[in-house]
Design a protein around this motif. Structure first.
Motif, PDB file in Angstrom:
ATOM      1  N   TYR A  17       0.662  -0.947  -0.007  1.00 13.92           N
ATOM      2  CA  TYR A  17      -0.041   0.101   0.050  1.00 13.92           C
ATOM      3  C   TYR A  17       0.789   1.217   0.046  1.00 13.92           C
ATOM      4  CZ  TYR A  17      -3.360   3.510   1.345  1.00 13.92           C
ATOM      5  OH  TYR A  17      -4.256   4.503   1.113  1.00 13.92           O
ATOM      6  N   ASP A  18       0.538   2.149  -0.912  1.00 11.46           N
ATOM      7  CA  ASP A  18       1.105   3.461  -0.969  1.00 11.46           C
ATOM      8  C   ASP A  18       0.658   4.365  -0.012  1.00 11.46           C
ATOM      9  OD1 ASP A  18       2.523   5.796  -1.434  1.00 11.46           O
ATOM     10  OD2 ASP A  18       2.149   5.880  -3.630  1.00 11.46           O
ATOM     11  N   TRP A  19       1.170   4.965   1.089  1.00 12.36           N
ATOM     12  CA  TRP A  19       0.436   5.691   1.967  1.00 12.36           C
ATOM     13  C   TRP A  19       0.341   7.127   1.408  1.00 12.36           C
ATOM     14  CZ3 TRP A  19      -1.468   5.235   6.958  1.00 12.36           C
ATOM     15  CH2 TRP A  19      -1.333   3.902   7.528  1.00 12.36           C
ATOM     16  N   GLU A  20       0.862   7.599   0.612  1.00  7.38           N
ATOM     17  CA  GLU A  20       1.038   8.769  -0.259  1.00  7.38           C
ATOM     18  C   GLU A  20      -0.146   8.949  -1.240  1.00  7.38           C
ATOM     19  OE1 GLU A  20       2.789  11.045   1.002  1.00  7.38           O
ATOM     20  OE2 GLU A  20       3.754   9.411   2.262  1.00  7.38           O
ATOM     21  N   CYS A  21      -1.089   7.940  -1.496  1.00  4.93           N
ATOM     22  CA  CYS A  21      -1.839   7.914  -2.423  1.00  4.93           C
ATOM     23  C   CYS A  21      -3.406   8.372  -2.034  1.00  4.93           C
ATOM     24  CB  CYS A  21      -2.149   6.609  -3.316  1.00  4.93           C
ATOM     25  SG  CYS A  21      -2.630   5.271  -2.438  1.00  4.93           S
ATOM     26  N   THR A  22      -3.583   8.283  -0.812  1.00  6.06           N
ATOM     27  CA  THR A  22      -4.738   8.924  -0.069  1.00  6.06           C
ATOM     28  C   THR A  22      -4.683   9.234   1.362  1.00  6.06           C
ATOM     29  OG1 THR A  22      -6.969   8.171   0.027  1.00  6.06           O
ATOM     30  CG2 THR A  22      -5.437   6.381   0.508  1.00  6.06           C
ATOM     31  N   ASP A  23      -5.595  10.153   1.746  1.00  6.46           N
ATOM     32  CA  ASP A  23      -5.576  10.334   3.297  1.00  6.46           C
ATOM     33  C   ASP A  23      -6.882   9.646   3.769  1.00  6.46           C
ATOM     34  OD1 ASP A  23      -7.764  11.744   2.087  1.00  6.46           O
ATOM     35  OD2 ASP A  23      -6.882  13.518   3.159  1.00  6.46           O
ATOM     36  N   ASP A  24      -7.229   8.493   3.138  1.00  4.78           N
ATOM     37  CA  ASP A  24      -8.595   7.829   3.563  1.00  4.78           C
ATOM     38  C   ASP A  24      -8.193   6.611   4.485  1.00  4.78           C
ATOM     39  OD1 ASP A  24     -10.998   6.562   3.830  1.00  4.78           O
ATOM     40  OD2 ASP A  24     -11.530   6.565   1.931  1.00  4.78           O
ATOM     41  N   PRO A  25      -8.422   6.561   5.767  1.00  4.60           N
ATOM     42  CA  PRO A  25      -8.062   5.304   6.651  1.00  4.60           C
ATOM     43  C   PRO A  25      -8.780   4.088   5.964  1.00  4.60           C
ATOM     44  CG  PRO A  25      -9.569   6.754   7.976  1.00  4.60           C
ATOM     45  CD  PRO A  25      -9.024   7.542   6.397  1.00  4.60           C
ATOM     46  N   ILE A  26     -10.025   4.297   5.416  1.00  6.08           N
ATOM     47  CA  ILE A  26     -10.829   3.090   5.013  1.00  6.08           C
ATOM     48  C   ILE A  26     -10.007   2.484   4.019  1.00  6.08           C
ATOM     49  CG2 ILE A  26     -12.934   2.303   4.223  1.00  6.08           C
ATOM     50  CD1 ILE A  26     -13.105   3.667   7.074  1.00  6.08           C
ATOM     51  N   GLU A  27      -9.367   3.450   3.110  1.00  2.38           N
ATOM     52  CA  GLU A  27      -8.554   2.488   2.213  1.00  2.38           C
ATOM     53  C   GLU A  27      -7.596   1.848   2.768  1.00  2.38           C
ATOM     54  OE1 GLU A  27      -8.902   2.129  -1.310  1.00  2.38           O
ATOM     55  OE2 GLU A  27     -11.048   3.316  -0.931  1.00  2.38           O
ATOM     56  N   VAL A  28      -6.778   2.339   3.562  1.00  2.00           N
ATOM     57  CA  VAL A  28      -5.666   1.604   4.410  1.00  2.00           C
ATOM     58  C   VAL A  28      -6.332   0.198   5.081  1.00  2.00           C
ATOM     59  CG1 VAL A  28      -4.113   1.535   6.145  1.00  2.00           C
ATOM     60  CG2 VAL A  28      -4.550   3.742   5.097  1.00  2.00           C
ATOM     61  N   ILE A 150     -20.407  -3.762   5.278  1.00  2.00           N
ATOM     62  CA  ILE A 150     -21.030  -3.095   6.316  1.00  2.00           C
ATOM     63  C   ILE A 150     -20.469  -1.945   7.085  1.00  2.00           C
ATOM     64  CG2 ILE A 150     -22.560  -3.425   8.304  1.00  2.00           C
ATOM     65  CD1 ILE A 150     -22.896  -6.206   7.539  1.00  2.00           C
ATOM     66  N   LEU A 151     -19.309  -2.356   7.759  1.00  2.00           N
ATOM     67  CA  LEU A 151     -18.854  -1.241   8.730  1.00  2.00           C
ATOM     68  C   LEU A 151     -18.008  -0.014   8.083  1.00  2.00           C
ATOM     69  CD1 LEU A 151     -18.394  -0.834  11.732  1.00  2.00           C
ATOM     70  CD2 LEU A 151     -16.055  -1.519  11.352  1.00  2.00           C
ATOM     71  N   PHE A 152     -17.228  -0.523   6.751  1.00  4.05           N
ATOM     72  CA  PHE A 152     -16.408   0.637   6.134  1.00  4.05           C
ATOM     73  C   PHE A 152     -17.389   1.659   5.271  1.00  4.05           C
ATOM     74  CE2 PHE A 152     -12.544  -2.071   5.988  1.00  4.05           C
ATOM     75  CZ  PHE A 152     -12.209  -2.189   7.372  1.00  4.05           C
ATOM     76  N   ILE A 159     -18.601   9.454   9.117  1.00  2.00           N
ATOM     77  CA  ILE A 159     -17.627  10.169   9.891  1.00  2.00           C
ATOM     78  C   ILE A 159     -17.110  11.155   8.772  1.00  2.00           C
ATOM     79  CG2 ILE A 159     -15.049   9.996  10.601  1.00  2.00           C
ATOM     80  CD1 ILE A 159     -15.598   7.172  11.449  1.00  2.00           C
ATOM     81  N   PRO A 160     -16.940  12.546   9.237  1.00  4.84           N
ATOM     82  CA  PRO A 160     -16.667  13.755   8.365  1.00  4.84           C
ATOM     83  C   PRO A 160     -15.327  13.372   7.776  1.00  4.84           C
ATOM     84  CG  PRO A 160     -17.348  14.417  10.453  1.00  4.84           C
ATOM     85  CD  PRO A 160     -17.259  12.978  10.586  1.00  4.84           C
ATOM     86  N   ALA A 161     -14.991  14.025   6.719  1.00  6.81           N
ATOM     87  CA  ALA A 161     -13.768  14.011   5.844  1.00  6.81           C
ATOM     88  C   ALA A 161     -12.571  14.445   6.855  1.00  6.81           C
ATOM     89  CB  ALA A 161     -13.905  14.909   4.520  1.00  6.81           C
ATOM     90  N   ASP A 162     -12.665  15.380   7.414  1.00 11.60           N
ATOM     91  CA  ASP A 162     -11.530  15.987   8.228  1.00 11.60           C
ATOM     92  C   ASP A 162     -11.244  15.108   9.439  1.00 11.60           C
ATOM     93  OD1 ASP A 162     -14.012  16.565   9.515  1.00 11.60           O
ATOM     94  OD2 ASP A 162     -12.986  18.313  10.926  1.00 11.60           O
ATOM     95  N   GLU A 163     -12.330  14.240  10.032  1.00 16.36           N
ATOM     96  CA  GLU A 163     -11.956  13.407  10.989  1.00 16.36           C
ATOM     97  C   GLU A 163     -11.288  12.012  10.537  1.00 16.36           C
ATOM     98  OE1 GLU A 163     -12.565  11.260  14.869  1.00 16.36           O
ATOM     99  OE2 GLU A 163     -12.221  13.293  14.005  1.00 16.36           O
ATOM    100  N   LEU A 164     -11.565  11.691   9.060  1.00 14.89           N
ATOM    101  CA  LEU A 164     -11.149  10.647   8.389  1.00 14.89           C
ATOM    102  C   LEU A 164      -9.676  10.777   7.903  1.00 14.89           C
ATOM    103  CD1 LEU A 164     -13.891   9.610   6.065  1.00 14.89           C
ATOM    104  CD2 LEU A 164     -13.176   8.204   7.785  1.00 14.89           C
ATOM    105  N   ALA A 165      -9.344  12.250   7.959  1.00 16.45           N
ATOM    106  CA  ALA A 165      -7.963  12.734   7.577  1.00 16.45           C
ATOM    107  C   ALA A 165      -7.170  12.624   8.864  1.00 16.45           C
ATOM    108  CB  ALA A 165      -8.080  13.903   6.921  1.00 16.45           C
ATOM    109  N   ARG A 166      -7.669  12.837   9.927  1.00 14.81           N
ATOM    110  CA  ARG A 166      -7.021  12.823  11.207  1.00 14.81           C
ATOM    111  C   ARG A 166      -6.820  11.256  11.603  1.00 14.81           C
ATOM    112  NH1 ARG A 166      -8.111  10.881  15.649  1.00 14.81           N
ATOM    113  NH2 ARG A 166     -10.210  10.889  15.479  1.00 14.81           N
TER     114      ARG A 166
END
Length: 192
Positions: A17-28, A150-152, A159-166
């Motif tokens: 996984y390339d951590w630089e490709c997104t700031d979405d924790p769900i993608e991780v 279901i969960l993701f 969860i708002p975008a700024d919280e997902l980024a955090r």
């Protein structure tokens, strides 16, 4: 290989996984699930070998237990239980009877079957190893499916975008190599 020809990707490096490709924790988490499912495919292959009365390749099973402990428990489950689940519970999911409670319980069931696999390896009991492995694989595959389907999606809605980024930033210290080559270091071909 002639110049200009593309090489086929090594399946041992799949899942990285390339951590630089997104700031979405769900993608991780989804990428980690892909790695987990790849490992389970290899576990099922090795279990079939064991059931066919092949020699028990202890190195493979020790690699699996290392993966289960270091990657699945200490990194993946930690992201979910310490960061994602509380964020969902702050938005109304019940920590005692909602989806996060069910998934926490499944994490415990996964650990239970990991311990049964370790016991069977220590005792070199192939039939118990096969049985424990079958339960482990079933529980993990079912668990991954629930989270993915279901969960993701629920997390993305609640969860708002700024919280997902955090949350993504909080995930960083829990990053791991996701290539099969890193986790399954046994000296024999995968998929055989």
């Amino acid at each position: 290989m002639a110049s200009g020809e593309a090489s086929s990707p090594d399946p041992m490096d799949a899942g990285a996984y390339d951590w630089e490709c997104t700031d979405d924790p769900i993608e991780v988490l989804l990428a980690e699930h892909r790695t987990i499912l790849q490992v389970l495919d290899e576990v099922e292959r090795e279990c079939r070998r064991v059931e066919a009365q092949a020699v028990l390749r202890e190195a493979f099973w020790l690699d699996l237990l290392r993966f289960a402990d270091e990657f699945d428990t200490r990194l993946h489950h930690e992201k979910e239980e310490r960061i994602l689940f509380p964020a969902l519970e702050q938005r109304g999911l019940s920590p005692t009877s909602g989806p996060t409670a069910v998934l926490r319980d499944e994490h415990l069931r996964i650990h239970h079957w990991q311990a049964r696999i370790a016991e069977a390896i220590t005792r070199r009991e192939k039939s118990r190893l096969a049985a424990a492995t079958a339960h482990y694989v079933d529980v993990v595959r079912s668990h991954v499916l629930k989270e993915n389907q279901i969960l993701f999606p629920l997390a993305r809605r609640l969860i708002p975008a700024d919280e997902l980024a955090r949350m993504h930033r909080e995930f960083r210290p829990l990053a791991a190599d996701q290539s099969l080559r890193h986790w399954l270091r046994h000296p024999y071909p995968l998929g055989a």
